[in-house]
Design a protein around this motif. Structure first.
Motif, PDB file in Angstrom:
ATOM      1  N   SER A 158       4.417  11.336  11.159  1.00  0.00           N
ATOM      2  CA  SER A 158       5.496  11.824  10.516  1.00  0.00           C
ATOM      3  C   SER A 158       4.488  12.048   9.310  1.00  0.00           C
ATOM      4  CB  SER A 158       6.316  10.742  10.163  1.00  0.00           C
ATOM      5  OG  SER A 158       7.283  11.228   9.547  1.00  0.00           O
ATOM      6  N   MET A 159       4.885  11.192   7.863  1.00  0.00           N
ATOM      7  CA  MET A 159       4.023  11.226   6.935  1.00  0.00           C
ATOM      8  C   MET A 159       2.524  11.359   7.187  1.00  0.00           C
ATOM      9  SD  MET A 159       3.927  11.963   3.523  1.00  0.00           S
ATOM     10  CE  MET A 159       2.418  12.405   2.869  1.00  0.00           C
ATOM     11  N   GLY A 160       2.359   9.919   7.700  1.00  0.00           N
ATOM     12  CA  GLY A 160       1.259   9.758   8.697  1.00  0.00           C
ATOM     13  C   GLY A 160      -0.121  11.156   9.803  1.00  0.00           C
ATOM     14  N   GLY A 161       0.720  11.710   9.687  1.00  0.00           N
ATOM     15  CA  GLY A 161       0.753  13.410  10.236  1.00  0.00           C
ATOM     16  C   GLY A 161      -0.424  13.701   8.955  1.00  0.00           C
ATOM     17  N   VAL A 162      -0.169  13.738   7.772  1.00  0.00           N
ATOM     18  CA  VAL A 162      -0.423  14.566   6.797  1.00  0.00           C
ATOM     19  C   VAL A 162      -1.938  13.087   6.089  1.00  0.00           C
ATOM     20  CG1 VAL A 162       0.645  14.528   4.956  1.00  0.00           C
ATOM     21  CG2 VAL A 162      -0.679  16.162   4.558  1.00  0.00           C
ATOM     22  N   VAL A 192       0.203  13.775  14.789  1.00  0.00           N
ATOM     23  CA  VAL A 192       2.043  13.742  15.170  1.00  0.00           C
ATOM     24  C   VAL A 192       2.816  14.266  13.606  1.00  0.00           C
ATOM     25  CG1 VAL A 192       4.100  13.765  16.660  1.00  0.00           C
ATOM     26  CG2 VAL A 192       1.111  12.541  17.044  1.00  0.00           C
ATOM     27  N   ASP A 193       3.628  15.340  14.034  1.00  0.00           N
ATOM     28  CA  ASP A 193       4.636  16.283  12.945  1.00  0.00           C
ATOM     29  C   ASP A 193       4.190  15.528  11.399  1.00  0.00           C
ATOM     30  OD1 ASP A 193       5.990  16.093  15.326  1.00  0.00           O
ATOM     31  OD2 ASP A 193       7.148  14.207  14.662  1.00  0.00           O
ATOM     32  N   GLY A 194       2.519  16.019  11.251  1.00  0.00           N
ATOM     33  CA  GLY A 194       2.285  16.233   9.675  1.00  0.00           C
ATOM     34  C   GLY A 194       2.912  17.742   9.232  1.00  0.00           C
ATOM     35  N   VAL A 195       2.177  17.979   8.428  1.00  0.00           N
ATOM     36  CA  VAL A 195       2.362  19.212   7.454  1.00  0.00           C
ATOM     37  C   VAL A 195       1.276  19.400   6.264  1.00  0.00           C
ATOM     38  CG1 VAL A 195       3.575  20.565   5.817  1.00  0.00           C
ATOM     39  CG2 VAL A 195       4.844  19.183   7.458  1.00  0.00           C
ATOM     40  N   TYR A 196       0.475  20.694   7.228  1.00  0.00           N
ATOM     41  CA  TYR A 196      -0.750  21.316   6.446  1.00  0.00           C
ATOM     42  C   TYR A 196      -0.791  20.688   4.579  1.00  0.00           C
ATOM     43  CZ  TYR A 196      -4.301  24.290   5.515  1.00  0.00           C
ATOM     44  OH  TYR A 196      -5.955  25.082   4.931  1.00  0.00           O
ATOM     45  N   ASP A 197       0.734  21.575   4.429  1.00  0.00           N
ATOM     46  CA  ASP A 197       0.980  21.691   2.746  1.00  0.00           C
ATOM     47  C   ASP A 197       2.480  20.781   2.414  1.00  0.00           C
ATOM     48  OD1 ASP A 197       0.501  23.684   0.452  1.00  0.00           O
ATOM     49  OD2 ASP A 197       0.299  22.046   0.391  1.00  0.00           O
ATOM     50  N   ARG A 198       2.355  20.741   1.550  1.00  0.00           N
ATOM     51  CA  ARG A 198       3.606  19.855   1.539  1.00  0.00           C
ATOM     52  C   ARG A 198       4.232  20.174   0.681  1.00  0.00           C
ATOM     53  NH1 ARG A 198       6.329  16.212   4.369  1.00  0.00           N
ATOM     54  NH2 ARG A 198       5.119  14.722   5.560  1.00  0.00           N
ATOM     55  N   GLN A 199       4.009  21.260  -0.176  1.00  0.00           N
ATOM     56  CA  GLN A 199       4.629  22.340  -1.263  1.00  0.00           C
ATOM     57  C   GLN A 199       5.855  22.442  -1.100  1.00  0.00           C
ATOM     58  OE1 GLN A 199       2.738  25.850  -1.192  1.00  0.00           O
ATOM     59  NE2 GLN A 199       3.092  25.985   0.443  1.00  0.00           N
ATOM     60  N   VAL A 239      -3.447  20.614  13.424  1.00  0.00           N
ATOM     61  CA  VAL A 239      -3.340  20.160  12.717  1.00  0.00           C
ATOM     62  C   VAL A 239      -4.331  20.929  11.457  1.00  0.00           C
ATOM     63  CG1 VAL A 239      -3.019  17.518  12.839  1.00  0.00           C
ATOM     64  CG2 VAL A 239      -5.358  18.530  12.566  1.00  0.00           C
ATOM     65  N   THR A 240      -4.790  21.972  11.957  1.00  0.00           N
ATOM     66  CA  THR A 240      -5.869  22.449  11.114  1.00  0.00           C
ATOM     67  C   THR A 240      -5.616  24.366  11.143  1.00  0.00           C
ATOM     68  OG1 THR A 240      -7.689  22.546  12.444  1.00  0.00           O
ATOM     69  CG2 THR A 240      -7.713  21.216  10.846  1.00  0.00           C
ATOM     70  N   PRO A 241      -5.803  25.051  10.268  1.00  0.00           N
ATOM     71  CA  PRO A 241      -5.123  26.679  10.626  1.00  0.00           C
ATOM     72  C   PRO A 241      -6.470  26.848  11.634  1.00  0.00           C
ATOM     73  CG  PRO A 241      -6.191  26.125   8.158  1.00  0.00           C
ATOM     74  CD  PRO A 241      -6.378  24.364   9.216  1.00  0.00           C
ATOM     75  N   ARG A 242      -7.297  26.886  11.753  1.00  0.00           N
ATOM     76  CA  ARG A 242      -8.266  27.630  12.662  1.00  0.00           C
ATOM     77  C   ARG A 242      -8.487  26.083  13.557  1.00  0.00           C
ATOM     78  NH1 ARG A 242     -13.162  25.928  11.700  1.00  0.00           N
ATOM     79  NH2 ARG A 242     -14.187  25.316   9.270  1.00  0.00           N
ATOM     80  N   ALA A 243      -7.887  26.334  15.100  1.00  0.00           N
ATOM     81  CA  ALA A 243      -7.777  24.958  15.521  1.00  0.00           C
ATOM     82  C   ALA A 243      -9.757  24.320  15.945  1.00  0.00           C
ATOM     83  CB  ALA A 243      -7.265  24.837  17.352  1.00  0.00           C
ATOM     84  N   PRO A 244     -10.277  23.223  16.030  1.00  0.00           N
ATOM     85  CA  PRO A 244     -11.281  23.077  16.218  1.00  0.00           C
ATOM     86  C   PRO A 244     -11.783  23.779  17.907  1.00  0.00           C
ATOM     87  CG  PRO A 244     -10.416  21.312  15.296  1.00  0.00           C
ATOM     88  CD  PRO A 244      -9.588  22.562  15.462  1.00  0.00           C
ATOM     89  N   ALA A 245     -12.658  23.403  18.122  1.00  0.00           N
ATOM     90  CA  ALA A 245     -13.192  23.623  20.110  1.00  0.00           C
ATOM     91  C   ALA A 245     -12.285  22.383  20.809  1.00  0.00           C
ATOM     92  CB  ALA A 245     -14.048  23.914  20.098  1.00  0.00           C
ATOM     93  N   VAL A 247       0.447  -0.924   0.108  1.00  0.00           N
ATOM     94  CA  VAL A 247       0.207   0.261  -0.222  1.00  0.00           C
ATOM     95  C   VAL A 247       0.860   0.952  -0.259  1.00  0.00           C
ATOM     96  CG1 VAL A 247      -1.413   1.043   1.194  1.00  0.00           C
ATOM     97  CG2 VAL A 247      -1.710  -0.969   0.699  1.00  0.00           C
ATOM     98  N   PHE A 248       0.777   1.502  -0.859  1.00  0.00           N
ATOM     99  CA  PHE A 248       1.326   3.078  -1.711  1.00  0.00           C
ATOM    100  C   PHE A 248       0.992   4.294   0.018  1.00  0.00           C
ATOM    101  CE2 PHE A 248       2.735   0.580  -4.984  1.00  0.00           C
ATOM    102  CZ  PHE A 248       3.981   0.462  -4.938  1.00  0.00           C
ATOM    103  N   PHE A 249       1.599   5.230  -0.060  1.00  0.00           N
ATOM    104  CA  PHE A 249       1.087   6.855   0.012  1.00  0.00           C
ATOM    105  C   PHE A 249       0.780   6.974  -0.836  1.00  0.00           C
ATOM    106  CE2 PHE A 249       4.848   7.271   3.568  1.00  0.00           C
ATOM    107  CZ  PHE A 249       4.568   7.085   4.221  1.00  0.00           C
ATOM    108  N   ARG A 250      -0.965   7.915  -0.271  1.00  0.00           N
ATOM    109  CA  ARG A 250      -1.911   8.144  -1.410  1.00  0.00           C
ATOM    110  C   ARG A 250      -2.348   9.134  -0.776  1.00  0.00           C
ATOM    111  NH1 ARG A 250      -5.426   2.400  -3.456  1.00  0.00           N
ATOM    112  NH2 ARG A 250      -6.843   4.586  -3.965  1.00  0.00           N
ATOM    113  N   SER A 251      -3.093  10.240  -1.264  1.00  0.00           N
ATOM    114  CA  SER A 251      -3.709  11.644  -1.225  1.00  0.00           C
ATOM    115  C   SER A 251      -4.942  10.967  -0.945  1.00  0.00           C
ATOM    116  CB  SER A 251      -3.980  12.771  -1.764  1.00  0.00           C
ATOM    117  OG  SER A 251      -4.313  11.895  -2.894  1.00  0.00           O
TER     118      SER A 251
END
Length: 175
Positions: free
Chosen positions: A36-40, A58-65, A153-159, A2-6
């Motif tokens: 890590s990559m699972g954080g996205v 954990v250690d995710g990235v909002y956008d992998r640009q 993980v979100t730009p505006r944190a949920p409550a 199973v490859f990483f897939r968006s």
């Protein structure tokens, strides 16, 4: 493999389906952890799999640009170049960098393996699909939490994040 897939929800949804068939699983308390990559990947899955009670990224990235930061031009120009049928100059740049930089060589070779692609350019292009941008983060319905040293993980944190709550509660009687 199973490859990483968006569209990681296509991997997670069958896992949740299966977990819900197990008598020892409390269906209202299924959580997803990604590091890590699972954080996205985990937040992307949670955006579309709404049976999750909680998400920990954990250690995710909002956008992998990050894959376009060294390519000339803006993001759209870089993306067109990365996804082009042919980009010999960019391919040559990858081939020039990799022998000189062991970290880059490992990252690209490992990245090609886990993404299931054959070229450094295809690997960099695949990273562009791993984003929470474009309204995806806002689709997450469950409480989220992550490494306290990182932003939510979100730009505006949920409550639930802002209040520091977690998806916990009294255990249910097994069915």
């Amino acid at each position: 493999m199973v490859f990483f897939r968006s569209d990681w929800q296509r991997v997670i949804t069958p896992v949740v389906d299966f977990a819900e068939t197990l008598p020892e699983v409390d269906n209202d308390r299924i959580a997803l952890l990604g590091s890590s990559m699972g954080g996205v990947l985990a937040p992307r899955a949670a955006a579309f799999e709404h049976r999750l009670a909680a998400l920990i990224g954990v250690d995710g990235v909002y956008d992998r640009q990050i894959s376009v930061r060294t390519i000339p031009g803006d993001r759209d120009q870089a993306e067109r170049l990365l996804r082009a049928d042919s980009a010999p100059e960019l391919d040559a740049q990858f081939e020039q960098i990799m022998p000189q930089d062991a970290t880059a060589r490992w990252a690209v070779n490992h990245g090609m393996y886990v993404m299931g692609v054959d070229t450094p350019r295809a690997f960099s292009a695949s990273y562009l699909d791993h984003t929470l941008d474009g309204g995806i983060a806002e689709l997450i319905q469950c409480p989220t939490d992550g490494d306290p040293q990182l932003p939510p993980v979100t730009p505006r944190a949920p409550a639930a994040v802002t209040a520091g709550r977690r998806a916990t509660g009294p255990p249910r009687t097994p069915r």
